[in-house]
Design a protein around this motif. Structure first.
Motif, PDB file in Angstrom:
ATOM      1  N   GLY A 275      78.152   2.086  89.084  1.00 37.03           N
ATOM      2  CA  GLY A 275      76.896   1.411  89.417  1.00 37.03           C
ATOM      3  C   GLY A 275      75.784   1.592  88.405  1.00 37.03           C
ATOM      4  O   GLY A 275      76.022   1.554  87.191  1.00 37.03           O
ATOM      5  N   SER A 276      74.571   1.808  88.931  1.00 38.33           N
ATOM      6  CA  SER A 276      73.378   1.815  88.065  1.00 38.33           C
ATOM      7  C   SER A 276      73.416   2.929  87.030  1.00 38.33           C
ATOM      8  O   SER A 276      72.801   2.827  85.967  1.00 38.33           O
ATOM      9  CB  SER A 276      72.111   1.935  88.908  1.00 38.33           C
ATOM     10  OG  SER A 276      72.022   3.223  89.468  1.00 38.33           O
ATOM     11  N   LEU A 277      74.154   4.001  87.316  1.00 44.06           N
ATOM     12  CA  LEU A 277      74.226   5.118  86.364  1.00 44.06           C
ATOM     13  C   LEU A 277      74.824   4.646  85.037  1.00 44.06           C
ATOM     14  O   LEU A 277      74.413   5.082  83.960  1.00 44.06           O
ATOM     15  CB  LEU A 277      75.093   6.235  86.969  1.00 44.06           C
ATOM     16  CG  LEU A 277      74.866   7.627  86.397  1.00 44.06           C
ATOM     17  CD1 LEU A 277      73.481   8.137  86.758  1.00 44.06           C
ATOM     18  CD2 LEU A 277      75.925   8.593  86.894  1.00 44.06           C
ATOM     19  N   LEU A 278      75.782   3.711  85.122  1.00 44.34           N
ATOM     20  CA  LEU A 278      76.454   3.197  83.918  1.00 44.34           C
ATOM     21  C   LEU A 278      75.548   2.243  83.144  1.00 44.34           C
ATOM     22  O   LEU A 278      75.703   2.078  81.940  1.00 44.34           O
ATOM     23  CB  LEU A 278      77.746   2.460  84.301  1.00 44.34           C
ATOM     24  CG  LEU A 278      78.815   3.301  84.980  1.00 44.34           C
ATOM     25  CD1 LEU A 278      79.964   2.419  85.448  1.00 44.34           C
ATOM     26  CD2 LEU A 278      79.331   4.379  84.037  1.00 44.34           C
ATOM     27  N   ARG A 279      74.611   1.601  83.892  1.00 42.72           N
ATOM     28  CA  ARG A 279      73.687   0.686  83.218  1.00 42.72           C
ATOM     29  C   ARG A 279      72.577   1.462  82.513  1.00 42.72           C
ATOM     30  O   ARG A 279      71.972   0.987  81.566  1.00 42.72           O
ATOM     31  CB  ARG A 279      73.072  -0.298  84.227  1.00 42.72           C
ATOM     32  CG  ARG A 279      74.096  -1.221  84.879  1.00 42.72           C
ATOM     33  CD  ARG A 279      73.443  -2.387  85.606  1.00 42.72           C
ATOM     34  NE  ARG A 279      72.740  -1.992  86.820  1.00 42.72           N
ATOM     35  CZ  ARG A 279      73.325  -1.849  88.015  1.00 42.72           C
ATOM     36  NH1 ARG A 279      74.628  -2.072  88.155  1.00 42.72           N
ATOM     37  NH2 ARG A 279      72.623  -1.489  89.063  1.00 42.72           N
ATOM     38  N   ARG A 280      72.320   2.684  82.985  1.00 40.56           N
ATOM     39  CA  ARG A 280      71.170   3.440  82.477  1.00 40.56           C
ATOM     40  C   ARG A 280      71.520   4.542  81.481  1.00 40.56           C
ATOM     41  O   ARG A 280      70.667   4.965  80.719  1.00 40.56           O
ATOM     42  CB  ARG A 280      70.448   4.110  83.648  1.00 40.56           C
ATOM     43  CG  ARG A 280      69.731   3.154  84.552  1.00 40.56           C
ATOM     44  CD  ARG A 280      69.300   3.907  85.778  1.00 40.56           C
ATOM     45  NE  ARG A 280      68.344   3.180  86.563  1.00 40.56           N
ATOM     46  CZ  ARG A 280      67.909   3.605  87.747  1.00 40.56           C
ATOM     47  NH1 ARG A 280      68.339   4.747  88.242  1.00 40.56           N
ATOM     48  NH2 ARG A 280      67.038   2.904  88.420  1.00 40.56           N
ATOM     49  N   PHE A 281      72.766   5.048  81.555  1.00 41.94           N
ATOM     50  CA  PHE A 281      73.143   6.203  80.724  1.00 41.94           C
ATOM     51  C   PHE A 281      74.540   6.002  80.145  1.00 41.94           C
ATOM     52  O   PHE A 281      75.365   5.309  80.737  1.00 41.94           O
ATOM     53  CB  PHE A 281      73.142   7.501  81.576  1.00 41.94           C
ATOM     54  CG  PHE A 281      71.820   7.806  82.218  1.00 41.94           C
ATOM     55  CD1 PHE A 281      70.786   8.386  81.499  1.00 41.94           C
ATOM     56  CD2 PHE A 281      71.612   7.502  83.560  1.00 41.94           C
ATOM     57  CE1 PHE A 281      69.568   8.667  82.103  1.00 41.94           C
ATOM     58  CE2 PHE A 281      70.389   7.773  84.175  1.00 41.94           C
ATOM     59  CZ  PHE A 281      69.367   8.359  83.442  1.00 41.94           C
ATOM     60  N   PRO A 282      74.811   6.661  78.999  1.00 43.48           N
ATOM     61  CA  PRO A 282      76.126   6.452  78.362  1.00 43.48           C
ATOM     62  C   PRO A 282      77.256   7.272  78.980  1.00 43.48           C
ATOM     63  O   PRO A 282      77.918   8.062  78.305  1.00 43.48           O
ATOM     64  CB  PRO A 282      75.861   6.876  76.911  1.00 43.48           C
ATOM     65  CG  PRO A 282      74.780   7.886  77.006  1.00 43.48           C
ATOM     66  CD  PRO A 282      73.917   7.497  78.168  1.00 43.48           C
ATOM     67  N   PHE A 283      77.477   7.085  80.287  1.00 41.66           N
ATOM     68  CA  PHE A 283      78.656   7.707  80.912  1.00 41.66           C
ATOM     69  C   PHE A 283      79.810   6.733  80.825  1.00 41.66           C
ATOM     70  O   PHE A 283      79.609   5.524  80.720  1.00 41.66           O
ATOM     71  CB  PHE A 283      78.375   8.020  82.394  1.00 41.66           C
ATOM     72  CG  PHE A 283      77.388   9.127  82.615  1.00 41.66           C
ATOM     73  CD1 PHE A 283      77.702  10.442  82.258  1.00 41.66           C
ATOM     74  CD2 PHE A 283      76.144   8.875  83.182  1.00 41.66           C
ATOM     75  CE1 PHE A 283      76.789  11.469  82.467  1.00 41.66           C
ATOM     76  CE2 PHE A 283      75.225   9.893  83.381  1.00 41.66           C
ATOM     77  CZ  PHE A 283      75.551  11.192  83.028  1.00 41.66           C
ATOM     78  N   GLU A 284      81.030   7.277  80.879  1.00 38.96           N
ATOM     79  CA  GLU A 284      82.229   6.429  80.924  1.00 38.96           C
ATOM     80  C   GLU A 284      82.405   5.918  82.347  1.00 38.96           C
ATOM     81  O   GLU A 284      82.171   6.664  83.303  1.00 38.96           O
ATOM     82  CB  GLU A 284      83.483   7.253  80.595  1.00 38.96           C
ATOM     83  CG  GLU A 284      83.497   7.890  79.226  1.00 38.96           C
ATOM     84  CD  GLU A 284      83.767   6.869  78.140  1.00 38.96           C
ATOM     85  OE1 GLU A 284      84.407   5.847  78.440  1.00 38.96           O
ATOM     86  OE2 GLU A 284      83.311   7.098  77.008  1.00 38.96           O
ATOM     87  N   GLU A 285      82.870   4.672  82.497  1.00 36.38           N
ATOM     88  CA  GLU A 285      83.178   4.165  83.833  1.00 36.38           C
ATOM     89  C   GLU A 285      84.240   5.057  84.480  1.00 36.38           C
ATOM     90  O   GLU A 285      85.208   5.457  83.820  1.00 36.38           O
ATOM     91  CB  GLU A 285      83.690   2.720  83.722  1.00 36.38           C
ATOM     92  CG  GLU A 285      83.709   2.059  85.065  1.00 36.38           C
ATOM     93  CD  GLU A 285      83.888   0.549  84.971  1.00 36.38           C
ATOM     94  OE1 GLU A 285      84.018   0.016  83.860  1.00 36.38           O
ATOM     95  OE2 GLU A 285      83.901  -0.082  86.041  1.00 36.38           O
ATOM     96  N   ARG A 286      84.041   5.411  85.726  1.00 38.31           N
ATOM     97  CA  ARG A 286      84.968   6.269  86.500  1.00 38.31           C
ATOM     98  C   ARG A 286      85.073   7.691  85.969  1.00 38.31           C
ATOM     99  O   ARG A 286      86.046   8.397  86.261  1.00 38.31           O
ATOM    100  CB  ARG A 286      86.364   5.655  86.585  1.00 38.31           C
ATOM    101  CG  ARG A 286      86.358   4.350  87.355  1.00 38.31           C
ATOM    102  CD  ARG A 286      87.764   3.850  87.525  1.00 38.31           C
ATOM    103  NE  ARG A 286      87.808   2.670  88.352  1.00 38.31           N
ATOM    104  CZ  ARG A 286      88.897   1.991  88.617  1.00 38.31           C
ATOM    105  NH1 ARG A 286      90.051   2.371  88.107  1.00 38.31           N
ATOM    106  NH2 ARG A 286      88.867   0.943  89.387  1.00 38.31           N
TER     107      ARG A 286
END
Ligand code: UDP
Length: 249
Positions: A101-112
């Motif tokens: 969700g929004s965490l992926l739009r805001r920070f460079p984390f990998e999906e899942r």
């Protein structure tokens, strides 16, 4: 317990709250309205309130059994929850086990990406300000909560996360993240309120990783209600169905 609704005292995006004859108790009606993107996308999905109330009720019972104070007293009938009246705290407490969700739009984390320890994020619950993320100092400066209460709230939230995650795993569901809200009861205890449903949590099928929550609606997919119904059938057992006078989900 009987269904006698008093005055409507609050109406939100998906629930209404009614007074009862007891000033410390309310009836929460789970509606069929569904919204996403700050209310920009809206629809009515038949039976959503019915399934969400059953799922929330089961999860509140699981939390109560683990010693967590919740607003929940019981379902009067599917769709209608009898609850302790709370003075709500304007914080959305989001716990994340897996990046989505929004965490992926805001920070460079990998999906899942699976987090080593759960992330607790707090957003200011305000349509006017569009629910911005805040930190402890901002929450305290806004007068929403004290430092001591924030510590308690974090501790309770971690326990809620572990309890829900472990329970849902036994039912074949992964819990990537969820949002909860707290309030004060008439004795000023901090108590878990609101709901715990596919509207407010991400649920993925443990076998297939299929999405079983509101992301289906956000993405415009069909089959939203089939997914909610599936969650209800996975989470509730025969005893629960009997308790609410149901033969099947
Ligand atoms: N969530 C919610 N209400 C909100 C915002 C988020 O119930 O107003 C839930 C959402 O369903 C998800 C979790 O909180 O389970 C994290 O949501 P996220 O910040 O990823 O935002 P989203 O992708 O939903 O915009």
């Amino acid at each position: 317990m009987s269904l006698k609704l008093g005055k409507l005292i609050y109406t939100g995006k998906a629930k209404d709250v009614y007074e009862t004859e007891n000033p410390d108790r309310v009836i929460v009606k789970f509606r069929d309205d569904i919204t996403a993107g700050d209310g920009e996308k809206k629809d009515i999905l038949q039976l959503k309130g019915y399934y969400n109330s059953l799922i929330s009720s089961k999860l509140f019972e699981v939390l109560e059994a683990a010693g967590i104070k919740t607003q929940y007293i019981g379902l009067l009938e599917p769709g209608y929850m009898l609850a302790h009246k709370l003075e709500m705290i304007s914080l959305e407490v989001i716990t994340r086990n897996i990046a989505a969700g929004s965490l992926l739009r805001r920070f460079p984390f990998e999906e899942r990406q699976v987090f080593e320890k759960p992330i607790i994020q707090m957003d200011y619950k305000s349509d006017e300000y569009k629910d911005p993320m805040l930190n402890d100092d901002i929450a305290m400066a806004l007068g929403l909560i004290t430092a001591e209460e924030l510590n308690d709230l974090r501790e309770i939230t971690l326990k809620i996360n572990k309890t829900l995650k472990d329970f849902l795993e036994t039912k074949g569901i992964i819990l990537p993240d969820f949002k909860i809200e707290f309030g004060y009861d008439c004795e000023k205890n901090i108590v878990l309120g609101d709901e715990i449903s596919p509207d407010t949590c991400r649920y993925w099928d443990i076998e297939t990783w299929d999405v079983l929550d509101k992301d289906l609606f956000r993405q415009g997919d069909s089959g939203v209600m089939d997914a909610y119904k599936k969650v209800a059938s996975m989470v509730l057992d025969d005893e629960d169905l009997k308790k609410w006078g149901l033969n099947e989900i």
